[in-house]
Design an enzyme around this catalytic site. Structure first.
Site, PDB file in Angstrom:
ATOM      1  N   ASP A   1      -6.093   5.503  -2.890  1.00  0.00           N
ATOM      2  CA  ASP A   1      -7.076   4.498  -3.283  1.00  0.00           C
ATOM      3  C   ASP A   1      -8.195   5.085  -4.150  1.00  0.00           C
ATOM      4  OD1 ASP A   1      -5.595   2.999  -1.515  1.00  0.00           O
ATOM      5  OD2 ASP A   1      -7.295   2.356  -0.291  1.00  0.00           O
TER       6      ASP A   1
ATOM      7  N   HIS B   1      -6.805   9.231  -0.729  1.00  0.00           N
ATOM      8  CA  HIS B   1      -7.670   8.905  -1.865  1.00  0.00           C
ATOM      9  C   HIS B   1      -7.496   9.952  -2.966  1.00  0.00           C
ATOM     10  CE1 HIS B   1      -9.447   6.939   1.647  1.00  0.00           C
ATOM     11  NE2 HIS B   1      -9.895   6.026   0.808  1.00  0.00           N
TER      12      HIS B   1
HETATM   13 ZN   LIG Z   1     -11.434   2.210  -1.382  1.00  0.00          ZN
END
Ligand SMILES: [Zn+2]
Length: 215
Positions: free
Chosen positions: A26, A172
């Site tokens: 993400d 991430h």
């Molecule tokens: Zn996020």
């Protein structure tokens, strides 16, 4: 909220009979960490899923194109990553449209995978996203890489973890740790007898694609 909904609408995990795990990244793309991660994914023949922020995709369009060209799913994650509690359904849907339009211009097709910021979703927001054909994708495995502080801590989370087919792992690409730990992640998941697939493999062609990737 997931109860009773088809995976095509709302996914927390893939089918338990899948022989694959899905890595999801993400908040990118990031000019330094995303290319490093793409290099490691390619080295291990792993196809994953990226949930990009519109504002970052706008700054780094070549990285979005590279994700797609290398076989990864490119989903979206709002334009600004606004705080869910203070973002109305209307605002979230408008941001998702803005990001989808941008990705459509970059990739030649609109994304259909959406991950809500912080995984927070309401019925009103979900209805707005479904109306535009989006699949809402959450996760069931969270190593909290943003707070690991080192690649070693992230590796330690993966090693020996009892992964199951269909697991969706939240990571991430705006931090360096996922790229740095990818060698250990690949070994840990494959040691559990599992492979990797992007989340779309679980509803594009259930079973066979995911199984093939696990081979
Ligand atoms: Zn996020």
């Amino acid at each position: 909220m997931a109860a009773g909904l088809p995976r095509r609408m709302f996914m927390v995990a893939g089918p338990p009979d899948s022989r694959a795990v899905s890595l999801t990244f993400d908040d990118g793309p990031h000019p330094e960490h995303t290319p490093a991660l793409l290099d490691r994914l390619a080295a291990h023949d792993i196809r994953a899923t990226f949930f990009v922020l519109g504002r970052n995709a706008e700054k780094h369009p070549d990285l979005v194109r590279r994700m797609s060209a290398e076989g990864h799913d490119v989903g979206h994650h709002s334009f600004t990553h606004g705080e869910p509690a203070t973002t109305s359904a209307r605002e979230l849907v408008a941001e998702s449209w803005r990001t989808a339009r941008l990705l459509g211009e970059l990739l030649g097709r609109r994304p259909r995978l959406f991950r809500p910021p912080h995984g927070k979703i309401t019925a009103g927001k979900a209805l707005g996203l479904w109306a535009s054909g989006q699949t809402i994708v959450l996760w069931n495995q969270d190593p909290k890489d943003f707070s690991c502080g080192s690649a070693e801590a992230l590796r330690a989370w993966f090693v020996g973890r009892p992964f199951a087919g269909g697991d969706v792992v939240l990571l991430h690409d705006v931090h360096p740790y996922a790229a740095q730990a990818m060698d250990a992640i690949a070994v840990a998941v494959r040691a559990a007898g599992l492979g990797f697939c992007p989340v779309s493999a679980w509803f594009d062609s259930p079973g066979p694609a995911a199984s093939a990737r696990a081979a």
